[in-house]
Design an enzyme around this catalytic site. Structure first.
Site, PDB file in Angstrom:
ATOM      1  N   GLY A 137      36.744  26.852  25.522  1.00 57.38           N
ATOM      2  CA  GLY A 137      36.363  27.484  25.169  1.00 57.38           C
ATOM      3  C   GLY A 137      35.056  28.128  25.988  1.00 57.38           C
ATOM      4  O   GLY A 137      34.830  27.940  26.737  1.00 57.38           O
ATOM      5  N   CYS A 138      35.105  29.577  25.616  1.00 55.65           N
ATOM      6  CA  CYS A 138      34.697  30.693  26.925  1.00 55.65           C
ATOM      7  C   CYS A 138      32.929  30.735  27.068  1.00 55.65           C
ATOM      8  O   CYS A 138      32.410  30.598  27.925  1.00 55.65           O
ATOM      9  CB  CYS A 138      34.883  32.145  26.005  1.00 55.65           C
ATOM     10  SG  CYS A 138      34.848  32.827  24.710  1.00 55.65           S
ATOM     11  N   TYR A 139      32.564  30.844  25.652  1.00 50.37           N
ATOM     12  CA  TYR A 139      30.678  30.171  25.682  1.00 50.37           C
ATOM     13  C   TYR A 139      30.341  28.991  26.550  1.00 50.37           C
ATOM     14  O   TYR A 139      29.761  29.058  27.294  1.00 50.37           O
ATOM     15  CB  TYR A 139      30.010  30.103  24.503  1.00 50.37           C
ATOM     16  CG  TYR A 139      30.136  31.976  23.629  1.00 50.37           C
ATOM     17  CD1 TYR A 139      29.612  32.933  23.894  1.00 50.37           C
ATOM     18  CD2 TYR A 139      30.075  32.093  22.200  1.00 50.37           C
ATOM     19  CE1 TYR A 139      29.644  34.001  23.740  1.00 50.37           C
ATOM     20  CE2 TYR A 139      31.038  33.224  21.903  1.00 50.37           C
ATOM     21  CZ  TYR A 139      29.888  34.330  22.737  1.00 50.37           C
ATOM     22  OH  TYR A 139      30.072  35.326  22.103  1.00 50.37           O
TER      23      TYR A 139
END
Ligand SMILES: NC(=O)c1ccc[n+]([C@@H]2O[C@H](COP(=O)([O-])OP(=O)(O)OC[C@H]3O[C@@H](n4cnc5c(N)ncnc54)[C@H](OP(=O)(O)O)[C@@H]3O)[C@@H](O)[C@H]2O)c1
Length: 329
Positions: A137-139
């Site tokens: 995921g991005c975070y």
């Protein structure tokens, strides 16, 4: 030189369009299909090319070497299975195959359950030979690449809670129309969401941290925020240490000395340094406080290093190509 055919599922979405752009500019890849759902049949201008989105059901999965699945979570897993059964290797951008996907999630076939986590800089050996890779995921990308050198060197205090505050631009939520993401709702505002450790990326980050050097005693308190910009993530992490560091940047300079996509700097990172680039920009400083405490900051473009760019790093490795090919550093 013969181009390697690859396809994109979810090509009309934000990360899918970014993937199409990268594939179209890649020296060794050709875009065999760009599939969509509601937007099937739409003609779109992507990276200076005109693309017609085909229905996902007509995607020639058996004619490509690799498929990028940029579909929503809950939808992607079944398509990954279908593409892999048709003979394609797959990079899945959804959370369906990632660690920490939750006890309530649909059980996965063995080949999918064993898909390595695609945090490229830390998992290369497993990625190169994998049939299917679970792109992070991005975070988690912004947080884990920044925290890993501290965990690997055992610098974090026992039983510490690491506070992660991170803000993302609105493309992080995808391009399905939603009232709370309308321009008038987000502009000139700034707010937290998924508070109280309820965002699904908490489980993904916890699962990764638990696996590293057996540091299951560490915990995370993660609060995401919605920033009224199109793209980019800035994360600030407060990390209790065993002892103060004389050179706070040394762990990253040592760990990432050879990494083309990781920039370590004494200056706090800014979104303007990272957007439209496949890099993570990391900085750190000791905090004036009673306990040894480090402030770690990292910034990425959520659509590149946090999604399509990292997926392309992984695809390059899986296809036996140089990892950096076709990527803006
Ligand atoms: N946005 C980010 O910053 C980011 C970062 C990392 C990972 N991710 C993950 O990447 C994936 C894609 O995210 P996104 O932001 O690009 O989403 P998005 O903009 O909402 O795009 C979703 C794509 O999936 C297609 N789609 C939706 N339902 C479908 C179905 N039932 N069958 C076939 N196609 C379907 C959509 O097609 P139509 O538009 O034609 O309906 C669209 O192309 C998600 O799993 C997300 O969690 C996103």
């Amino acid at each position: 030189m013969t181009q390697i055919p690859v396809g994109v599922l979810g090509a009309s979405g934000y990360t899918g369009r970014e993937l199409c752009k990268l594939v179209l500019a890649h020296p060794c890849l050709e875009l065999a299909f760009a599939a969509a759902n509601d937007q099937q049949g739409t003609v779109a201008r992507v990276g200076g090319h005109q693309l017609v989105f085909t229905p996902a059901s007509e995607a020639p999965l058996n004619q490509v070497a690799l498929v990028f699945s940029a579909l929503p979570h809950g939808v992607s897993g079944a398509w990954v299975q279908r593409a892999n059964a048709a003979g394609a290797r797959v990079v899945d951008l959804s959370s369906d195959l990632r660690p920490g996907r939750g006890v309530d999630a649909t059980p996965l076939a063995k080949n999918l359950a064993e898909a390595p986590y695609g945090l490229t800089e830390l998992c290369r050996a497993a990625i190169s030979n994998a049939e299917v890779v679970a792109n992070p995921g991005c975070y988690p990308t912004a947080a884990l690449l920044a925290l890993a050198p501290l965990i690997e060197r055992d610098l974090i205090a026992p039983n510490a809670s690491i506070i992660i505050n991170a803000a993302s631009g609105v493309t992080g939520a995808g391009n399905s129309p939603t009232r709370e993401l309308l321009f008038a709702e987000v502009t000139e505002d700034f707010r937290a969401y998924g508070v109280g450790n309820s965002h699904r990326h908490v489980n993904e980050m916890r699962a990764a941290v638990d696996g590293w050097r057996g540091r299951a005693d560490l915990d995370l308190v993660f609060t995401p925020h919605l920033l009224p910009v199109a793209r980019g993530i800035l994360a600030s992490m407060v990390v209790p240490l065993r002892t103060a560091l004389a050179d706070p940047l040394a762990p990253w300079r040592e760990a990432y000395a050879e990494e083309p996509f990781i920039v370590v700097s004494p200056d706090p990172p800014a979104l303007s340094h990272v957007v439209h680039r496949n890099i993570v920009s990391i900085s750190a400083c000791m905090v004036v406080s009673r306990q040894p405490t480090l402030l770690v900051m990292s910034a990425i473009d959520n659509l590149l290093k946090g999604a399509a760019g990292q997926a392309m790093q992984n695809a390059n490795l899986m296809l036996g190509l140089p990892e950096h090919l076709g990527l803006p550093s």
